[in-house]
Design an enzyme around this catalytic site. Structure first.
Site, PDB file in Angstrom:
ATOM      1  N   LYS A  78       0.796  -1.235   0.000  1.00 42.72           N
ATOM      2  CA  LYS A  78       0.000   0.000   0.000  1.00 42.72           C
ATOM      3  C   LYS A  78       0.829   1.286   0.000  1.00 42.72           C
ATOM      4  CE  LYS A  78      -4.148  -1.966   2.046  1.00 42.72           C
ATOM      5  NZ  LYS A  78      -5.276  -1.782   2.953  1.00 42.72           N
ATOM      6  N   ASP A 115     -10.070   2.729   1.885  1.00 41.88           N
ATOM      7  CA  ASP A 115     -10.204   2.084   3.208  1.00 41.88           C
ATOM      8  C   ASP A 115     -10.766   3.081   4.222  1.00 41.88           C
ATOM      9  OD1 ASP A 115      -9.074  -0.427   2.571  1.00 41.88           O
ATOM     10  OD2 ASP A 115      -7.051   0.348   2.831  1.00 41.88           O
TER      11      ASP A 115
END
Ligand code: ATR
Length: 297
Positions: A78, A115
């Site tokens: 990420k 997210d």
């Protein structure tokens, strides 16, 4: 996952999206997205790509060259993908992590973080973040995302409680200048003063790995929780962690992280396709896969 596989028809026009991670075999995202493509009648397919950490740049170049429309990015890539992207959304820049990439027809890449807003959407079904005092447990990458989401949604104070106090201090110090209107407070996991600070928070969120099957336990002393608090655990396997069980026993409203997974997926789906998916249906697809897995164990 035969349930999804038998229905899909790949054509010459099928658009491809997917997820890169290492490992990626356990991802619930292919099942969730493919079920929704099918329900909406979209000629799209979502596939898992296991990418070794040494090959992230090569993988992104290949993915762009192949005309893949977009990807999710999961652990451990990420942060690593960021330096290879052409553009970042404001959230992704502030969080320093990307879980969704969209590739334009010219291969130009834009990184997003869904997210954090996925969590904010999920928790706000139950309780508003605006004006709230939030306590985030943990100070890693997941915690940073939730801190940014809570700050962007207007929380008035954010306490970051972590086993390693110095990491909580570093996180608060890096976010405070970004959000001068929010009070960031690092705290330890023990002591009377912290207990009082914790008890004054209306919303408690677990962003540690404590409570997973591989890391059992509860991230705060059980007697710190009281019934006026709302408790959210980002973990969804097991569905009820020790934290959630204790919270419910103590009269707190509580929720696990399953909806966060569905909502980050729904936001990514919309970024790639321009179609708004049915979040409830995506959540149901995750539940089905988890039930199937539990049945096999
Ligand atoms: P992520 O990117 O998912 O946030 P991470 O950066 O490894 O993962 O962070 C994991 C978090 O869980 C950290 O806050 C970690 O605390 P430390 O900074 O003290 O390591 C926390 N954590 C993991 N295991 C823990 C345990 N057994 N007790 C308390 N905290 C724990």
């Amino acid at each position: 996952m035969a349930m999804q596989a038998i229905q899909m028809i790949i054509t010459g026009h099928t658009k491809v999206v997917g997820v890169i991670g290492h490992p990626v075999e356990h991802s619930l995202s292919p099942g969730m997205h493919n079920a929704e493509f099918e329900r909406l009648g979209l000629d799209w397919v979502y596939v898992p790509f296991a990418v070794h950490p040494d090959r992230v740049e090569t993988a992104l170049r290949g993915i762009a060259a192949l005309g893949v429309a977009g990807i999710n990015v999961t652990v451990p890539h990420k942060q690593a993908v960021i330096r290879f992207l052409d553009e970042l959304s404001p959230e992704a820049r502030r969080i320093g992590a990307v879980n969704t990439i969209r590739f334009g027809d010219d291969g130009r890449s834009v990184g997003f973080n869904t997210d954090a807003p996925g969590w904010a959407d999920d928790i706000q079904q139950d309780i508003l973040l605006e004006g709230s005092a939030v306590c985030i447990l943990g100070a890693g990458g997941a915690s940073r995302g939730l801190c940014v989401a809570a700050a962007m949604a207007g929380s008035r104070s954010i306490s970051v409680c972590n086993r390693t106090f110095e990491t909580a201090v570093a996180l608060c110090e890096s976010l405070q200048p970004e959000f001068p209107e929010v009070l960031f407070r690092p705290c330890r996991m023990e002591g009377d003063e912290v207990r009082e600070q914790f008890r004054a928070c209306e919303i408690i969120v677990n962003a540690t790995s404590v409570g997973m099957a591989s890391n059992p336990g509860i991230p705060v002393p059980a007697d710190w929780l009281h019934q006026d608090q709302y408790v959210y655990d980002t973990i969804y396997t097991p569905a009820e962690t020790e934290l959630l069980k204790t919270a419910r026993q103590r009269g707190c409203a509580a929720r696990n992280g399953l909806g966060m997974l569905a909502r980050q997926g729904a936001l990514s789906f919309e970024i790639w396709t321009g179609h708004r998916p049915d979040v409830e249906r995506m959540e149901a697809a995750i539940r089905r896969q988890l039930a199937e897995r539990n049945g096999k164990e």
